[in-house]
Write a protein that holds these residues in place. Sequence first.
Motif, mmCIF file in Angstrom:
data_model
loop_
_atom_site.group_PDB
_atom_site.id
_atom_site.type_symbol
_atom_site.label_atom_id
_atom_site.label_comp_id
_atom_site.label_asym_id
_atom_site.label_seq_id
_atom_site.Cartn_x
_atom_site.Cartn_y
_atom_site.Cartn_z
ATOM 1 N N ARG A 256 0.833 -1.198 0.000
ATOM 2 C CA ARG A 256 0.000 0.000 0.000
ATOM 3 C C ARG A 256 0.870 1.251 0.000
ATOM 4 O O ARG A 256 1.967 1.249 0.539
ATOM 5 C CB ARG A 256 -0.925 -0.004 1.216
ATOM 6 N N ARG A 257 0.289 2.302 -0.535
ATOM 7 C CA ARG A 257 1.001 3.574 -0.621
ATOM 8 C C ARG A 257 0.030 4.705 -0.248
ATOM 9 O O ARG A 257 0.001 5.762 -0.865
ATOM 10 C CB ARG A 257 1.524 3.748 -2.058
ATOM 11 N N TYR A 258 -0.758 4.476 0.762
ATOM 12 C CA TYR A 258 -1.904 5.329 1.053
ATOM 13 C C TYR A 258 -1.513 6.736 1.520
ATOM 14 O O TYR A 258 -2.092 7.730 1.061
ATOM 15 C CB TYR A 258 -2.789 4.673 2.109
ATOM 16 N N GLU A 259 -0.571 6.837 2.446
ATOM 17 C CA GLU A 259 -0.215 8.159 2.972
ATOM 18 C C GLU A 259 0.350 9.053 1.876
ATOM 19 O O GLU A 259 -0.023 10.224 1.753
ATOM 20 C CB GLU A 259 0.788 8.019 4.123
ATOM 21 N N HIS A 260 1.251 8.496 1.080
ATOM 22 C CA HIS A 260 1.808 9.267 -0.035
ATOM 23 C C HIS A 260 0.707 9.658 -1.016
ATOM 24 O O HIS A 260 0.685 10.784 -1.532
ATOM 25 C CB HIS A 260 2.879 8.450 -0.759
ATOM 26 N N ALA A 261 -0.204 8.724 -1.283
ATOM 27 C CA ALA A 261 -1.271 8.988 -2.252
ATOM 28 C C ALA A 261 -2.159 10.142 -1.799
ATOM 29 O O ALA A 261 -2.530 11.011 -2.604
ATOM 30 C CB ALA A 261 -2.101 7.724 -2.463
ATOM 31 N N LEU A 262 -2.506 10.174 -0.525
ATOM 32 C CA LEU A 262 -3.368 11.245 -0.020
ATOM 33 C C LEU A 262 -2.665 12.601 -0.072
ATOM 34 O O LEU A 262 -3.283 13.623 -0.409
ATOM 35 C CB LEU A 262 -3.816 10.922 1.405
ATOM 36 N N LYS A 263 -1.381 12.623 0.247
ATOM 37 C CA LYS A 263 -0.626 13.879 0.153
ATOM 38 C C LYS A 263 -0.536 14.353 -1.294
ATOM 39 O O LYS A 263 -0.664 15.551 -1.582
ATOM 40 C CB LYS A 263 0.772 13.690 0.740
ATOM 41 N N HIS B 64 -4.533 21.349 -5.042
ATOM 42 C CA HIS B 64 -3.987 22.700 -4.895
ATOM 43 C C HIS B 64 -3.512 23.234 -6.246
ATOM 44 O O HIS B 64 -3.782 24.396 -6.598
ATOM 45 C CB HIS B 64 -2.837 22.675 -3.892
ATOM 46 N N LEU B 65 -2.833 22.389 -7.015
ATOM 47 C CA LEU B 65 -2.345 22.808 -8.330
ATOM 48 C C LEU B 65 -3.504 23.136 -9.260
ATOM 49 O O LEU B 65 -3.457 24.121 -10.010
ATOM 50 C CB LEU B 65 -1.481 21.697 -8.935
ATOM 51 N N ARG B 66 -4.557 22.344 -9.205
ATOM 52 C CA ARG B 66 -5.714 22.611 -10.056
ATOM 53 C C ARG B 66 -6.374 23.938 -9.670
ATOM 54 O O ARG B 66 -6.835 24.695 -10.527
ATOM 55 C CB ARG B 66 -6.719 21.465 -9.954
ATOM 56 N N LEU B 67 -6.401 24.221 -8.380
ATOM 57 C CA LEU B 67 -6.979 25.481 -7.907
ATOM 58 C C LEU B 67 -6.168 26.671 -8.403
ATOM 59 O O LEU B 67 -6.717 27.691 -8.833
ATOM 60 C CB LEU B 67 -7.038 25.474 -6.378
ATOM 61 N N LEU B 68 -4.835 26.532 -8.380
ATOM 62 C CA LEU B 68 -3.970 27.621 -8.829
ATOM 63 C C LEU B 68 -4.061 27.835 -10.332
ATOM 64 O O LEU B 68 -3.809 28.939 -10.820
ATOM 65 C CB LEU B 68 -2.512 27.318 -8.444
ATOM 66 N N SER B 69 -4.409 26.781 -11.073
ATOM 67 C CA SER B 69 -4.428 26.858 -12.540
ATOM 68 C C SER B 69 -5.822 27.126 -13.077
ATOM 69 O O SER B 69 -6.140 26.770 -14.209
ATOM 70 C CB SER B 69 -3.891 25.549 -13.132
ATOM 71 N N LYS B 70 -6.646 27.759 -12.285
ATOM 72 C CA LYS B 70 -8.040 27.976 -12.655
ATOM 73 C C LYS B 70 -8.173 28.713 -13.985
ATOM 74 O O LYS B 70 -9.075 28.458 -14.779
ATOM 75 C CB LYS B 70 -8.737 28.767 -11.551
ATOM 76 N N THR B 71 -7.255 29.620 -14.251
ATOM 77 C CA THR B 71 -7.386 30.433 -15.461
ATOM 78 C C THR B 71 -6.929 29.702 -16.719
ATOM 79 O O THR B 71 -7.340 30.047 -17.819
ATOM 80 C CB THR B 71 -6.563 31.722 -15.320
ATOM 81 N N ASP B 72 -6.073 28.690 -16.579
ATOM 82 C CA ASP B 72 -5.556 27.992 -17.754
ATOM 83 C C ASP B 72 -5.399 26.503 -17.459
ATOM 84 O O ASP B 72 -4.287 25.995 -17.307
ATOM 85 C CB ASP B 72 -4.215 28.590 -18.181
ATOM 86 N N PRO B 73 -6.507 25.760 -17.381
ATOM 87 C CA PRO B 73 -6.434 24.337 -17.046
ATOM 88 C C PRO B 73 -5.731 23.500 -18.111
ATOM 89 O O PRO B 73 -5.307 22.378 -17.842
ATOM 90 C CB PRO B 73 -7.910 23.940 -16.922
ATOM 91 N N SER B 74 -5.576 24.025 -19.323
ATOM 92 C CA SER B 74 -4.928 23.250 -20.387
ATOM 93 C C SER B 74 -3.448 23.005 -20.106
ATOM 94 O O SER B 74 -2.825 22.147 -20.735
ATOM 95 C CB SER B 74 -5.084 23.966 -21.729
ATOM 96 N N THR B 75 -2.879 23.759 -19.187
ATOM 97 C CA THR B 75 -1.457 23.579 -18.871
ATOM 98 C C THR B 75 -1.224 22.466 -17.856
ATOM 99 O O THR B 75 -0.077 22.127 -17.570
ATOM 100 C CB THR B 75 -0.879 24.886 -18.303
ATOM 101 N N LEU B 76 -2.292 21.890 -17.313
ATOM 102 C CA LEU B 76 -2.154 20.869 -16.280
ATOM 103 C C LEU B 76 -1.749 19.529 -16.886
ATOM 104 O O LEU B 76 -2.099 19.214 -18.029
ATOM 105 C CB LEU B 76 -3.477 20.704 -15.529
ATOM 106 N N PRO B 77 -1.039 18.704 -16.125
ATOM 107 C CA PRO B 77 -0.711 17.353 -16.598
ATOM 108 C C PRO B 77 -1.981 16.566 -16.919
ATOM 109 O O PRO B 77 -3.015 16.731 -16.262
ATOM 110 C CB PRO B 77 0.043 16.741 -15.413
ATOM 111 N N ARG B 78 -1.895 15.694 -17.906
ATOM 112 C CA ARG B 78 -3.085 15.022 -18.444
ATOM 113 C C ARG B 78 -3.811 14.167 -17.405
ATOM 114 O O ARG B 78 -5.039 14.084 -17.413
ATOM 115 C CB ARG B 78 -2.681 14.152 -19.640
ATOM 116 N N LEU B 79 -3.065 13.501 -16.523
ATOM 117 C CA LEU B 79 -3.676 12.597 -15.543
ATOM 118 C C LEU B 79 -3.695 13.191 -14.140
ATOM 119 O O LEU B 79 -3.790 12.455 -13.150
ATOM 120 C CB LEU B 79 -2.921 11.260 -15.512
#
Length: 474
Positions: free
Chosen positions: A54-61, A68-83
């Motif tokens: 299992r890798r649960y603690e790392h996964a949750l972090k 947080h990254l998605r929240l910061l990229s609200k204006t340009d979501p196309s720059t986010l990693p695909r997955l």
Amino acid sequence: MRVEKDVTNDLTRLSATEMMRGLANRLFSSTELVKAHLLRIEEVNPKLNAVAYRRYEHALKEAEAADHLRLLSKTDPSTLPRLLGMPITVKEMYRIEGLPITGGVHKHRNRLATEDAAVVSRIKAAGAIVLAKTNMSTLTMAHETDNVLFGRTNHPLNPLHTPGGSSGGEAALISTFASPWGIGSDLGGSTRLPAHFCGIVGIRPTYGRISSVGEYPAYSHHLHMNSVGVLARNVQDTQVLYEVLSDHHISPLVPREIPIKWLAQTDKAPIDEELALGMEQLIRAMRDSGLAIESVEGRFLASATALWQNVILQDRGQETITEIQEGSSFHLFSELMKSKRGTSVYHKWILRLLLGARLFPPSEQAIRSFPRQIERLREKFREITEDRGVLLTPLYPTASPRHGKVAHYVYNNMGSRVLPYLVFVNVLGYPGIAVPIGRTKAGFPFGIQVVGGAGQEQVVFAVAKAIEEIAKFI
């Protein structure tokens, strides 16, 4: 953040593509999605025994960081990693920094990976979050999933039946909605057989299309036969993960323009009547939809299983002994007797493999003939498929059998009765995909295989999608 059970079921039963869309549209967070899958794993794994680490603690972090990254990229979501923020599971054979890398071998039970395998690096760069490493057979060398470290993985529908192997842990988790998709491997059907038994999609791409750097084991004498495998619950999800891992974009093709051939069965490996009827029904429906499908004979598969076996056994098991041996010496027959008493640190199937390598090694003349035999099989395949089409075949003669049944055939030198449809693809080194098409009266799923030429994943995916769509209505 607490995730209620009904919400867990709603999220985990989405397709991976729907999960990605939901994250992009902020219908739910990555933290919620990851937590839902962790809860689902803990719900189903006691019955399955599919998880190695299992890798649960790392996964949750990592999920919190993705949100947080998605929240910061609200204006340009196309720059986010695909997955970004997407959960995933990975077969135990792939190195993940800081986690054990054992191959199911007792000798390596305390060995930790110091870096990520290439496929793990690629999915992490794409923003995916690894939840767990999944169970496999010892050194991937069995068509069922069992080893001395983690024990036996069971089929989701019946614990007395096998999910197949060696990527059985992945298939069991994905089919029970505990993971949306995962990474396996395929040396002799190790991705496609579990997909067939568990009712999901699994592809082994053309050899080398996806980097295998960082996998364990990595046998050099297996030539081009092993490939990274991709598993998911539908063809589109499988294609998305394949594209990320291979950096190869799949453009849509028109299935009616693709030559499609159908090999119903070979004389030496007859198909169970219930599966044969299901596949024939699909072929009729495909023809009724306007697809031109030509039936072909299966004689060209006659030598495939023996050739596949000889390639694996050509080193007489020496590399396997090097990997598993504990102490200064290794006595095969002594360990076989200890295995029967349950006192050996080596799994019975890896010992049976070594016995086969000792009793039935290929001659030097046979080894020298490998390139010629492989090229002859490739020439015949290109001739049958008109060098640009696909060949449809069964995957295995039956749906999921009881534990030990597949291994019984393989390790009693009867592999030609059950393996030719799987292993000829490995001998070719070409892409093959398993697509679920039906269920037996007992409820066990089964699939059909689409095989294409070297580098022709676009053709394979196009026909697989057509099959998936048609199978919904039969």
